[in-house]
Design an enzyme around this catalytic site. Structure first.
Site, PDB file in Angstrom:
ATOM      1  N   TYR A 528      -9.724 -61.291 -27.443  1.00 54.65           N
ATOM      2  CA  TYR A 528     -10.444 -61.466 -26.172  1.00 54.65           C
ATOM      3  C   TYR A 528     -10.786 -62.943 -25.953  1.00 54.65           C
ATOM      4  O   TYR A 528     -11.119 -63.346 -24.851  1.00 54.65           O
ATOM      5  CB  TYR A 528     -11.707 -60.596 -26.131  1.00 54.65           C
ATOM      6  CG  TYR A 528     -12.988 -61.267 -26.591  1.00 54.65           C
ATOM      7  CD1 TYR A 528     -13.287 -61.394 -27.937  1.00 54.65           C
ATOM      8  CD2 TYR A 528     -13.901 -61.780 -25.664  1.00 54.65           C
ATOM      9  CE1 TYR A 528     -14.442 -62.013 -28.360  1.00 54.65           C
ATOM     10  CE2 TYR A 528     -15.074 -62.412 -26.084  1.00 54.65           C
ATOM     11  CZ  TYR A 528     -15.342 -62.523 -27.425  1.00 54.65           C
ATOM     12  OH  TYR A 528     -16.484 -63.158 -27.839  1.00 54.65           O
ATOM     13  N   ARG A 529     -10.650 -63.754 -27.008  1.00 55.69           N
ATOM     14  CA  ARG A 529     -11.092 -65.151 -26.970  1.00 55.69           C
ATOM     15  C   ARG A 529     -10.561 -65.798 -28.248  1.00 55.69           C
ATOM     16  O   ARG A 529     -10.447 -65.125 -29.268  1.00 55.69           O
ATOM     17  CB  ARG A 529     -12.618 -65.126 -26.991  1.00 55.69           C
ATOM     18  CG  ARG A 529     -13.339 -66.419 -26.969  1.00 55.69           C
ATOM     19  CD  ARG A 529     -14.820 -66.075 -27.004  1.00 55.69           C
ATOM     20  NE  ARG A 529     -15.669 -67.206 -26.821  1.00 55.69           N
ATOM     21  CZ  ARG A 529     -16.992 -67.152 -26.815  1.00 55.69           C
ATOM     22  NH1 ARG A 529     -17.605 -65.995 -26.995  1.00 55.69           N
ATOM     23  NH2 ARG A 529     -17.726 -68.220 -26.630  1.00 55.69           N
TER      24      ARG A 529
END
Ligand code: ADP
Length: 607
Positions: A528-529
């Site tokens: 996600y990151r």
């Protein structure tokens, strides 16, 4: 070797410093700074081997002349060359010159200068200047994105636009609508303190450490731990300076005179907000955010589970309860290794061997702690008045206890120094500082985040856990694993903690990360990151239908930023001038962050 046993200077406090720690938490900052100080074996200052980093595509004298021009318009004191030795600092006094938790050589991701705009016209001025000289910019709010690159730019020699230092006003807090409007330099600490000062009965949703900015964290899709834990989902309205210098407001902010900017995020037409998060399409100068009304009570509960495989059962129990909102907050399922690391003690106090700490050793230490032997720990929180909480917590108890060996820990049995009390505060919207304690695990502690997402399903989570465990074992890294419980998904956050003073450990950690990203993608899971230097690799795992998404992002990039000046390479999105010149870093990694220069100008020309 510069190990110092002297106590370091006291960290800056808020509100004296916009990025300081509130007085109520100063004792924790003093404690942690001292631990870090006394556990550092590398020099505090690293001399520069390569001198001032000039960005690709411009000569040194032309660059220095451009900087001089900018200091005339923006003010000399607001334009600072980054040509001094690099100082890593620590969480509360972090650098805006480079990545303190470097993976490659620290000079690979240094900036050339830092500029401090004081208002929106200043930001526009800087953007127009960058277009004129074809100089890459890298905007930060507060630059505390530690573990993901900090304040460092992806392109060596970029000019950092440090928005937070002078643009740090809380523009509005509306206690009736439960909303706020903030500038880039507003930290979770600052917003919380302001609400307390005003006496409003509203909560701020905060990440584990509250020193980052509300805007930076939200743009990076960061999470907190109340029912409002999805920060991007809670934002409403952006003001953005585009890479050409134009200014726009999204949602209801586009309608002059609207009073609904912070109450209705969509406005009319396509929702453009999304393209300004995890991207390089604009500089956000204001953001609205929903705040949570005080629910009239909260209670954090703690369960332990004995076996590694209990995770499978637990996650399948959590899913329906979470979707039905019986489990209400963004909870954490933590691996027991973090439980002992968060005490702030050094790894060597538990285990002197190389390789990950063996389970028998971990268990023998846990046995001496109030939570006892276990593998997984669930920290969740229930909200509302007592009878409402009881209704929900009885259901949770009944379900969790179906797992053999599950134990509910009575919080009243826990000493005030136990980590539980920090989690309880955070889940009640009170930014804290305790989580930083695990940075003391190894000397010169740095960390990276490996953060894939999976549905809240036992078999998926078990697969991800096995990927991470196998690669951590292979590279001799302790498993600091937490599953953050979203609504229908889990973020598996692996904090890969390492000695940043050891080039060998940095290499090992990088290899481990690259392999985990690949393993996870092959099994159908994506991050996600991620840290700056892994963004190319991660972005290219999202490659369905011949990289259709990246092609779309590149089209947007070229249209919005024809000169490619804004954060080139951020999130794997390269402007035309940089493409096909070897800037991307693939799964095999390498020793340089740079490609072979840039095209002199974009095919669609200068502005
Ligand atoms: P924090 O403020 O939480 O310390 P950062 O300022 O480090 O977070 O922001 C994280 C990342 O998000 C930055 O590296 C940058 O790429 C992006 N970012 C942060 N603030 C802005 C902004 N105001 N406009 C555009 N991008 C931003």
């Amino acid at each position: 070797m510069s190990t110092s046993t002297n106590e370091p200077p006291t960290p800056p406090t808020y509100p004296a410093s916009y990025s300081g720690i509130p007085e109520r938490l100063l004792h924790k900052a003093v404690r942690d700074k001292s631990r870090i100080w006394n556990h550092q074996s590398i020099d505090f200052l690293t001399p520069r081997k390569r001198g001032l980093a000039i960005p690709a595509g411009i000569g040194r004298s032309e660059f220095l002349k451009a900087i001089e021009d900018l200091s005339h318009t923006l003010g000399k004191e607001h334009v600072v060359l980054n040509d001094q030795p690099l100082e890593d600092g620590w969480y509360m006094e972090h650098p805006n010159t480079h990545d303190a938790f470097m993976i490659m050589d620290g000079e690979e991701t240094v900036s050339s200068a830092v500029v401090y705009p004081g208002n929106v016209p200043d930001v526009q001025l800087v953007v127009k200047w960058a277009n004129k000289h074809l100089i890459p910019l890298y905007p930060i709010s507060m630059g505390r994105n530690l573990g993901y690159g900090g304040a460092a730019p992806r392109v060596r020699g970029s000019v950092i636009v440090d928005l937070g230092k002078r643009m740090n006003k809380i523009l509005d807090i509306n206690p009736d609508d439960c909303t706020c409007l903030v500038e880039p330099g507003v930290s979770f600490y600052a917003l919380y303190e302001e609400i307390q000062k005003k006496g409003y009965k509203i909560w701020v949703d905060t990440p584990d450490l509250g020193g980052g900015s509300v805007i930076g964290n939200t743009l990076e899709h960061g999470v907190g731990y109340t029912p409002y834990g999805d920060h991007w989902g809670a934002h409403s309205g952006l003001e953005v300076v585009l890479p050409t210098g134009d200014l726009l407001r999204t949602g209801m902010g586009a309608l002059p005179g609207s009073d609904a900017w912070q109450t209705f995020p969509y406005g009319f037409g396509p929702i453009s907000d999304g393209i300004f998060s995890q991207s390089n399409f604009g500089i956000v100068t204001k953001m609205g955010m929903a705040l949570m009304p005080d629910p009239g009570g909260d209670e954090t509960f703690l369960y332990t589970f004995q076996n590694e495989n209990d995770l499978l059962l637990l996650v399948d129990i959590v899913r329906p309860l979470r979707i039905a909102n019986i489990l209400e907050n963004v909870a954490q399922i933590r691996h027991a290794t973090i439980e002992i690391a968060v005490s702030g003690k050094r790894r060597s106090e538990y285990y002197e061997g190389t390789g990950p700490i063996p389970n028998e050793v971990l268990q023998s230490h846990l046995e001496k702690t109030p939570i006892g032997k276990c593998t997984w720990v669930y920290y969740g929180t229930s909200y509302g008045p007592p009878h409402v909480r009881k209704y929900k917590m009885d259901i949770v108890h009944q379900e969790f206890m179906k797992i053999p060996g599950a134990k509910r820990i009575d919080p009243t049995s826990l000493p005030k120094s136990h980590y539980y009390w920090s989690r309880a505060k955070i889940a009640a919207g009170q930014p804290d500082f305790e989580e930083l304690s695990y940075m003391n695990w190894v000397p010169n502690g740095g960390h990276l985040g490996f953060s894939p997402v999976s549905p809240t399903r036992g078999p998926d989570v078990l697969k991800l856990w096995k990927i991470a465990k196998q690669r951590h074992d292979q590279y001799g890294i302790d498993l600091f694993m937490t599953f953050v419980v979203g609504m229908r998904e889990l973020h598996m956050i692996n904090l890969v903690v390492y000695d940043r003073g050891s080039p060998e450990r940095r290499k090992a950690v990088e290899k481990c990360m690259r392999l985990m990203i690949d393993d996870a993608a092959k099994a159908g899971y994506g991050e996600y990151r991620t840290h700056l230097l892994f963004q190319d690799q991660v972005a290219r795992t999202y490659n369905w239908n011949d990289n259709a998404l990246m092609k779309f992002n590149e089209k947007l990039k070229d249209a919005l930023d024809p000169n490619g000046i804004l954060a080139p390479g951020r999130c794997g999105i390269w402007p035309e001038r940089y493409r096909d010149r070897g800037w991307e870093i693939g799964p095999e990694g390498r020793d340089t962050s740079e490609g072979q220069g840039v095209r002199p100008s974009a095919s669609n020309g200068r502005l």
